[in-house]
Design a protein around this motif. Structure first.
Motif, PDB file in Angstrom:
ATOM      1  N   GLY A  14       0.776  -1.226   0.000  1.00 28.91           N
ATOM      2  CA  GLY A  14       0.000   0.000   0.000  1.00 28.91           C
ATOM      3  C   GLY A  14       0.808   1.276   0.000  1.00 28.91           C
ATOM      4  O   GLY A  14       0.302   2.335   0.408  1.00 28.91           O
ATOM      5  N   ILE A  15       2.069   1.214  -0.469  1.00 27.47           N
ATOM      6  CA  ILE A  15       2.879   2.425  -0.541  1.00 27.47           C
ATOM      7  C   ILE A  15       3.552   2.522  -1.903  1.00 27.47           C
ATOM      8  O   ILE A  15       3.673   1.535  -2.633  1.00 27.47           O
ATOM      9  CB  ILE A  15       3.968   2.486   0.558  1.00 27.47           C
ATOM     10  N   THR A  16       3.987   3.731  -2.248  1.00 22.94           N
ATOM     11  CA  THR A  16       4.910   3.936  -3.355  1.00 22.94           C
ATOM     12  C   THR A  16       6.231   4.416  -2.773  1.00 22.94           C
ATOM     13  O   THR A  16       6.261   5.082  -1.737  1.00 22.94           O
ATOM     14  CB  THR A  16       4.391   4.995  -4.347  1.00 22.94           C
ATOM     15  N   LEU A  17       7.296   4.063  -3.441  1.00 21.30           N
ATOM     16  CA  LEU A  17       8.638   4.403  -2.980  1.00 21.30           C
ATOM     17  C   LEU A  17       9.352   5.134  -4.110  1.00 21.30           C
ATOM     18  O   LEU A  17       9.488   4.613  -5.206  1.00 21.30           O
ATOM     19  CB  LEU A  17       9.388   3.122  -2.611  1.00 21.30           C
ATOM     20  N   THR A  18       9.776   6.367  -3.832  1.00 27.64           N
ATOM     21  CA  THR A  18      10.503   7.129  -4.846  1.00 27.64           C
ATOM     22  C   THR A  18      11.606   7.920  -4.165  1.00 27.64           C
ATOM     23  O   THR A  18      11.894   7.725  -2.991  1.00 27.64           O
ATOM     24  CB  THR A  18       9.545   8.036  -5.652  1.00 27.64           C
ATOM     25  N   SER A  19      12.243   8.818  -4.916  1.00 30.86           N
ATOM     26  CA  SER A  19      13.377   9.557  -4.384  1.00 30.86           C
ATOM     27  C   SER A  19      13.499  10.892  -5.117  1.00 30.86           C
ATOM     28  O   SER A  19      13.200  10.971  -6.308  1.00 30.86           O
ATOM     29  CB  SER A  19      14.660   8.742  -4.574  1.00 30.86           C
ATOM     30  N   SER A  20      13.941  11.923  -4.399  1.00 35.53           N
ATOM     31  CA  SER A  20      14.170  13.216  -5.039  1.00 35.53           C
ATOM     32  C   SER A  20      15.641  13.626  -5.010  1.00 35.53           C
ATOM     33  O   SER A  20      16.019  14.595  -5.661  1.00 35.53           O
ATOM     34  CB  SER A  20      13.323  14.313  -4.380  1.00 35.53           C
ATOM     35  N   PHE A  21      16.437  12.922  -4.219  1.00 34.31           N
ATOM     36  CA  PHE A  21      17.882  13.127  -4.287  1.00 34.31           C
ATOM     37  C   PHE A  21      18.584  11.868  -3.810  1.00 34.31           C
ATOM     38  O   PHE A  21      17.948  10.939  -3.308  1.00 34.31           O
ATOM     39  CB  PHE A  21      18.321  14.391  -3.526  1.00 34.31           C
ATOM     40  N   GLN A  22      19.870  11.804  -4.006  1.00 34.01           N
ATOM     41  CA  GLN A  22      20.615  10.553  -3.869  1.00 34.01           C
ATOM     42  C   GLN A  22      20.487   9.911  -2.494  1.00 34.01           C
ATOM     43  O   GLN A  22      20.528   8.689  -2.365  1.00 34.01           O
ATOM     44  CB  GLN A  22      22.092  10.809  -4.187  1.00 34.01           C
ATOM     45  N   HIS A  23      20.292  10.710  -1.465  1.00 34.65           N
ATOM     46  CA  HIS A  23      20.337  10.199  -0.103  1.00 34.65           C
ATOM     47  C   HIS A  23      18.973   9.883   0.505  1.00 34.65           C
ATOM     48  O   HIS A  23      18.900   9.615   1.705  1.00 34.65           O
ATOM     49  CB  HIS A  23      21.057  11.206   0.804  1.00 34.65           C
ATOM     50  N   ASN A  24      17.880   9.913  -0.269  1.00 32.61           N
ATOM     51  CA  ASN A  24      16.593   9.712   0.393  1.00 32.61           C
ATOM     52  C   ASN A  24      15.673   8.745  -0.325  1.00 32.61           C
ATOM     53  O   ASN A  24      15.853   8.405  -1.485  1.00 32.61           O
ATOM     54  CB  ASN A  24      15.887  11.057   0.616  1.00 32.61           C
ATOM     55  N   PHE A  25      14.663   8.290   0.427  1.00 34.26           N
ATOM     56  CA  PHE A  25      13.469   7.658  -0.111  1.00 34.26           C
ATOM     57  C   PHE A  25      12.275   8.470   0.357  1.00 34.26           C
ATOM     58  O   PHE A  25      12.260   8.985   1.485  1.00 34.26           O
ATOM     59  CB  PHE A  25      13.305   6.217   0.380  1.00 34.26           C
ATOM     60  N   GLU A  26      11.263   8.562  -0.497  1.00 32.39           N
ATOM     61  CA  GLU A  26      10.035   9.257  -0.160  1.00 32.39           C
ATOM     62  C   GLU A  26       8.884   8.280  -0.334  1.00 32.39           C
ATOM     63  O   GLU A  26       8.736   7.666  -1.398  1.00 32.39           O
ATOM     64  CB  GLU A  26       9.873  10.495  -1.038  1.00 32.39           C
ATOM     65  N   ILE A  27       8.087   8.138   0.710  1.00 31.70           N
ATOM     66  CA  ILE A  27       7.017   7.143   0.749  1.00 31.70           C
ATOM     67  C   ILE A  27       5.675   7.846   0.625  1.00 31.70           C
ATOM     68  O   ILE A  27       5.354   8.747   1.406  1.00 31.70           O
ATOM     69  CB  ILE A  27       7.076   6.342   2.055  1.00 31.70           C
TER      70      ILE A  27
END
Length: 276
Positions: free
Chosen positions: A184-197
């Motif tokens: 039930g989540i999406t996992l993406t990133s906006s810069f090299q050091h992170n994940f955004e849920i």
């Protein structure tokens, strides 16, 4: 080459529309004005919360909508009303917190258009800076609260986004495998050091689909421009997917067109090339 079919231009902010001074250049502002005067909808589509938006955006006459928190939220600027929401479910929040609690990672959450960070981490950044993040950006856009995981549980019905920041890149690959097991989540990133849920189908592309239905715009009338993985879905959605020259090779491989860098008017040049 000009493509007069384009009726909507969706634009990421950081690393794309904003230059390295976190400003929109005069050339880009002029391109916006000319595009909007010709009837084209300029839509900002960012991973930032509404509170974290640069003040310069609100000086752009004719800007109608802003997509924030990676597509969790759409605001109509004329009324300042929320017209679209796509949040994590309370169950997904509980699962994310269960996995992350006690890890010691830098964790942030977006609620009500604001970004929150654990008070202890915020105070450490203020005192000592950061080796892998923009300390000034943290200080100017993050709201410190005690016990970030407890706060997420208390607000589990209204979580727009959860961000995990890794000081050491090698930890990110390991945690990607763990986080991908959460339903039930999406996992993406906006810069090299992170994940955004985000929520199960939260993305900039989904928010843009909502706006396109509202405005009667089809995907072959859309141009989208970005630089990071959280821009991938909207770039794929668009008839013309534009990636700035400062993006990674992975992102560039998705592009229909590679424009100049964010610090050299890449967005303005793409609008001039395809729209004006």
């Amino acid at each position: 080459m000009k493509d007069k079919k384009i009726r909507m231009v969706a634009l990421d902010l950081d690393g794309t529309t904003l230059n390295n001074q976190k400003e929109i250049s005069a050339r880009t502002m002029t391109a916006f004005r000319k595009a909007m005067e010709s009837g084209v909808h300029i839509v900002v589509s960012t991973g930032r919360t509404f509170q974290s938006l640069p003040k310069q955006l609100f000086s752009i006459e004719g800007l109608e909508y802003i997509v924030t928190s990676n597509g969790a939220h759409v605001t109509e600027l004329a009324t300042m009303k929320t017209i679209y929401e796509n949040y994590l479910t309370s169950h997904a929040v509980e699962e994310v917190v269960r996995v992350l609690r006690g890890t010691g990672f830098s964790i942030e959450t977006f609620v009500g258009g604001k970004a929150f960070i654990d008070k202890a981490e915020y105070e450490d950044v203020v005192a000592n800076g950061s080796t892998y993040r923009d300390a000034e950006y943290i200080k100017s856009t993050r709201n410190p609260i005690p016990h970030i995981c407890d706060y997420m549980i208390e607000n589990k019905h209204q979580i727009e986004n959860i961000s995990i920041n890794f000081e050491h890149i090698e930890e990110k690959e390991k945690w990607q495998r763990i986080l991908e097991q959460i339903e039930g989540i999406t996992l993406t990133s906006s810069f090299q050091h992170n994940f955004e849920i985000g929520g199960a189908n939260t993305s900039k592309a989904e928010a843009l689909r909502f706006l396109m239905r509202r405005l009667g715009v089809s995907s072959d009338e859309l141009m989208a421009c970005g630089d990071s993985p959280n821009d991938m879905e909207m770039i794929k959605l668009a008839e013309i997917g534009v990636v700035v020259g400062n993006a990674s090779e992975e992102m560039k491989s998705l592009a229909d067109y590679i424009t100049d860098t964010n610090d050299n008017d890449g967005v303005a040049k793409a609008i001039e090339h395809f729209v004006l």
